[in-house]
Design a protein around this motif. Structure first.
Motif, mmCIF file in Angstrom:
data_model
loop_
_atom_site.group_PDB
_atom_site.id
_atom_site.type_symbol
_atom_site.label_atom_id
_atom_site.label_comp_id
_atom_site.label_asym_id
_atom_site.label_seq_id
_atom_site.Cartn_x
_atom_site.Cartn_y
_atom_site.Cartn_z
ATOM 1 N N ALA A 1 94.290 -33.954 79.835
ATOM 2 C CA ALA A 1 94.733 -34.690 78.649
ATOM 3 C C ALA A 1 94.504 -33.880 77.377
ATOM 4 O O ALA A 1 95.272 -33.990 76.422
ATOM 5 N N HIS B 1 92.269 -41.568 77.197
ATOM 6 C CA HIS B 1 93.062 -40.333 77.290
ATOM 7 C C HIS B 1 94.265 -40.459 78.221
ATOM 8 O O HIS B 1 95.063 -39.526 78.330
ATOM 9 N N GLN C 1 97.877 -39.230 77.428
ATOM 10 C CA GLN C 1 98.167 -37.801 77.293
ATOM 11 C C GLN C 1 98.315 -37.097 78.649
ATOM 12 O O GLN C 1 98.443 -35.884 78.704
ATOM 13 N N GLU D 1 100.465 -36.102 81.564
ATOM 14 C CA GLU D 1 101.897 -36.032 81.879
ATOM 15 C C GLU D 1 102.186 -35.394 83.223
ATOM 16 O O GLU D 1 103.340 -35.207 83.589
#
Length: 192
Positions: A98, A126, A129, A131
């Motif tokens: 993250a 977190h 963030q 992905e």
């Protein structure tokens, strides 16, 4: 997505790199076709003989260094490595990703959503963030987060998420449960 070159695996706060659950995952992946190299690593507090886990900035910096060193050995960038671990170790890996550590994905075993009996003290800030593809393997009686709590909070992760719920509590101890965890990781990698 490119094929992962390896899995960097970390233990929970009360264990070390030789935790039976981590060894079971390594064995399963070495027997996979094709086999996937696994490197099990300890955090600084364990290496120094301390019992109290490192704070997140220390653990994340250590993960960054370990991932970079192993990626260099393998001749790949860190975005070809999967990062993961059990409980505290998986949480630190998710925080590292993250915070920008490139990785191929996350393998989070018994992720500690919150301390036992303290659902208001979430450890998910977190998640938005993350992905990369992420696997969560948890027990159906995990006191650090129920399957319903996990489903609610992983929805914040923008990357693809797979959750596997097994019979058991947070520790997932015992050869049968450890093998089930390892098989869940191997099955996820086969379709990644």
């Amino acid at each position: 997505m490119t094929t992962p070159a390896g899995l960097l695996l970390t233990p929970g706060a009360g264990a070390n790199r030789d935790s039976p659950a981590l060894v079971a995952v390594e064995r399963a992946l070495s027997d996979a076709e094709p086999p996937l190299p696994v490197r099990r690593v300890d955090f600084p507090y364990r290496l120094e003989g301390r019992r109290m886990p490192d704070r997140a900035p220390v653990a994340v910096a250590h993960l960054r260094a370990e991932a970079t060193a192993w990626a260099d050995e393998l001749g790949v960038p860190t975005d070809r490595l999967l990062l993961g671990g059990r409980s505290y170790g998986g949480r630190m890996c998710s925080m590292a990703v993250a915070e920008g550590l490139p990785a191929a994905g996350l393998v989070l075993l018994s992720y500690p959503l919150h301390p036992p009996g303290r659902p208001e003290k979430l450890r998910v800030e977190h998640f938005g963030q993350i992905e990369v593809p992420t696997l969560f393997v948890s027990g159906d009686k995990d006191q650090f987060g129920t399957p319903d709590e996990l489903a609610e909070h992983v929805a914040a992760i923008p990357g693809p998420v797979t959750t596997v719920t097994l019979s058991g509590a947070h520790d997932m101890r015992g050869a049968v449960r450890e093998r089930a965890v390892a098989e869940a990781v191997a099955a996820w990698l086969a379709v990644l």
